[in-house]
Design a protein around this motif. Sequence first.
Motif, PDB file in Angstrom:
ATOM      1  N   TRP A  45       0.814  -1.208   0.000  1.00 36.21           N
ATOM      2  CA  TRP A  45       0.000   0.000   0.000  1.00 36.21           C
ATOM      3  C   TRP A  45       0.856   1.271   0.000  1.00 36.21           C
ATOM      4  N   GLY A  46       1.918   1.249   0.804  1.00 36.73           N
ATOM      5  CA  GLY A  46       2.715   2.467   0.965  1.00 36.73           C
ATOM      6  C   GLY A  46       3.760   2.610  -0.123  1.00 36.73           C
ATOM      7  N   ARG A  47       4.664   3.541   0.146  1.00 38.43           N
ATOM      8  CA  ARG A  47       5.774   3.759  -0.782  1.00 38.43           C
ATOM      9  C   ARG A  47       7.045   3.215  -0.151  1.00 38.43           C
ATOM     10  N   ILE A  63       2.114   8.190   5.099  1.00 38.14           N
ATOM     11  CA  ILE A  63       0.681   7.924   5.319  1.00 38.14           C
ATOM     12  C   ILE A  63       0.461   7.798   6.832  1.00 38.14           C
ATOM     13  N   LEU A 224       4.018  -0.741  -5.721  1.00 35.43           N
ATOM     14  CA  LEU A 224       3.797   0.230  -4.636  1.00 35.43           C
ATOM     15  C   LEU A 224       2.443   0.927  -4.788  1.00 35.43           C
ATOM     16  N   SER A 225       2.036   1.604  -3.749  1.00 26.96           N
ATOM     17  CA  SER A 225       0.757   2.342  -3.714  1.00 26.96           C
ATOM     18  C   SER A 225      -0.403   1.435  -4.120  1.00 26.96           C
ATOM     19  N   LYS A 227      -3.155  -0.616  -2.719  1.00 23.98           N
ATOM     20  CA  LYS A 227      -3.921  -0.887  -1.498  1.00 23.98           C
ATOM     21  C   LYS A 227      -4.871  -2.051  -1.753  1.00 23.98           C
ATOM     22  N   GLN A 245      -5.157   1.380  -6.948  1.00 24.13           N
ATOM     23  CA  GLN A 245      -4.012   2.292  -7.076  1.00 24.13           C
ATOM     24  C   GLN A 245      -4.597   3.582  -7.612  1.00 24.13           C
TER      25      GLN A 245
END
Length: 483
Positions: A45-47, A63, A224-225, A227, A245
């Motif tokens: 979900w995150g970077r 986040i 990445l990103s 969720k 995304q």
Amino acid sequence: MRFIETTALNDTYDLVVIGSGFGSLFFIHGFLRQRPKARVLILEWGRFNSHQWQLENQVNSDIPEESVIDNRSGKPWAFTIGVGGGTNCWWAQAPRLHPADFAMRSRYGVGEDWPLSYDDLVPYYTEAEKIILVAGPDDISAVWPDTPRYPLPPHNMTTADRILKAAMPDKHFVVPNARLSRPVDGRSPCCATARCNLCPVDAKFTAENSLDSVLSHPQVDICLSAKVERLDAEAGRVRRALFRQGQREFAANGDLFVLGANAIYSPYILMRSGIGGHGVGRYLCEKMYVHVEAKLNGLKHFDGGTGTTCFNTSLLDGEHRRTRGAVALYFENRFSYGLRSEFGRWREVLPISFYVDDIPQEANGISLGDGDRPVIEHFSYTDYAHLAIKATLEALPDILSPLPVESIEFRDVSSTLGHIQCTTRMGLSNADSVIDRDLVHHTLRNLVVVGTSTFPSTGSVNPSLTVAALSLRSADRLTRSAS
Ligand SMILES: Cc1cc2nc3c(=O)[nH]c(=O)nc-3n(C[C@H](O)[C@H](O)[C@H](O)COP(=O)(O)OP(=O)(O)OC[C@H]3O[C@@H](n4cnc5c(N)ncnc54)[C@H](O)[C@@H]3O)c2cc1C
Ligand code: SF4
């Protein structure tokens, strides 16, 4: 690390992993050891916020955790969204759970037995300790059997610790932790600054500094990103992970799925997917985190080698656990409440924190709500924990009697310890739990759940080494049974 765009996703992967924290990365480590040619996808979900980025921005993630939960529980919940998950923010205390933590129901008639024992985890604890480079003492096997020599020598005790160690050698130990006690591969040793969620010298284990073999493995794609919102299951198997995304929804197909999205988001994803088992999203639990200070007469403190130097097991295990929680006493080498104000006596104070184990309650938990964030609707500690605090405050004068103590002063109970647990518990069947002893879902047999959510009980000490060991064991068992 190979970060890929959604347009470059393979049609299907051998292994799709949700989240890249402790549970996920140690599973992948074990999995690729047996199946180095397998294609692995991490949906994170995150970077990727590098150590350098975190120091410059003084946060672990861009986040904020409070922005991704609808928190109605009256207390905060601490975690990191981003590559490495909790390996970024953790303070690197890395003890094993006590053998009795795995057998609370049969030994003391409270809580739950785990479906596996301390002995089952011993080889995996040892492997995890090598990977994260634990610095620890040689004498800990008296309480934690079959602990071989740690990879790194222990950090220095304080003077107060040395006095307590001499008085109770079988109860007062240097805390095993994953902060370097000597330089390794260009990383500096710990210099006791005690701001370990943002360690300035990179002395503590993080995924970035020690799991590059997983994150940069040629067979691992990282999206990445991404969720993850749902898992699609049919005919008794998970087929796809559905993720968002930006504004768009995508799917990742796979053979085996690992859900390691932390103890709030893993159950939330299961609930959104209609995937059951007893207690999905219930039994949300944390240990209590209590602080006291002992004023010392003439003894100078804060001369140890790291932020927390020792822990004391006097109240950890025993018959008292029938009625009140285990308590691990941590001896702090940092001054959260400042130094003393009297001239020349600034260092004559010893801060002690204690972790108090509690019995998870079904009423505490997460619900779907009607938005796109998990609702943490209720949380409370039980008398089991409160009684343990009372008993500890009564016992402390005796435990500290080898020291020149003037007074013991209660400071506070922290609102969180950062150990979120027990929301997708392991057990024997669907009737009592969500997953089995190998972390496999009871009915969807290609779904593995990892992380602190899998714990049937909080256990007495820090959980992450156990998370790592459970993941290594699960990967080992699954890859061996498949070959
Ligand atoms: C300040 C602090 C200090 C701590 N200190 C210690 C310590 O000293 N010792 C110790 O043992 N433990 C410590 N902990 C606890 C430790 O961080 C956790 O036990 C550990 O990280 C839990 O591992 P996990 O795999 O369950 O989850 P995490 O490590 O939190 O990993 C979850 C991963 O899932 C990702 N994710 C979440 N939702 C989604 C989604 N929907 N889609 C895709 N990805 C998602 C996250 O970005 C993250 O990468 C500390 C925690 C905090 C907050
Ligand atoms: S005590 Fe300081 S140097 Fe040591 S791990 Fe923590 S922040 Fe890093």
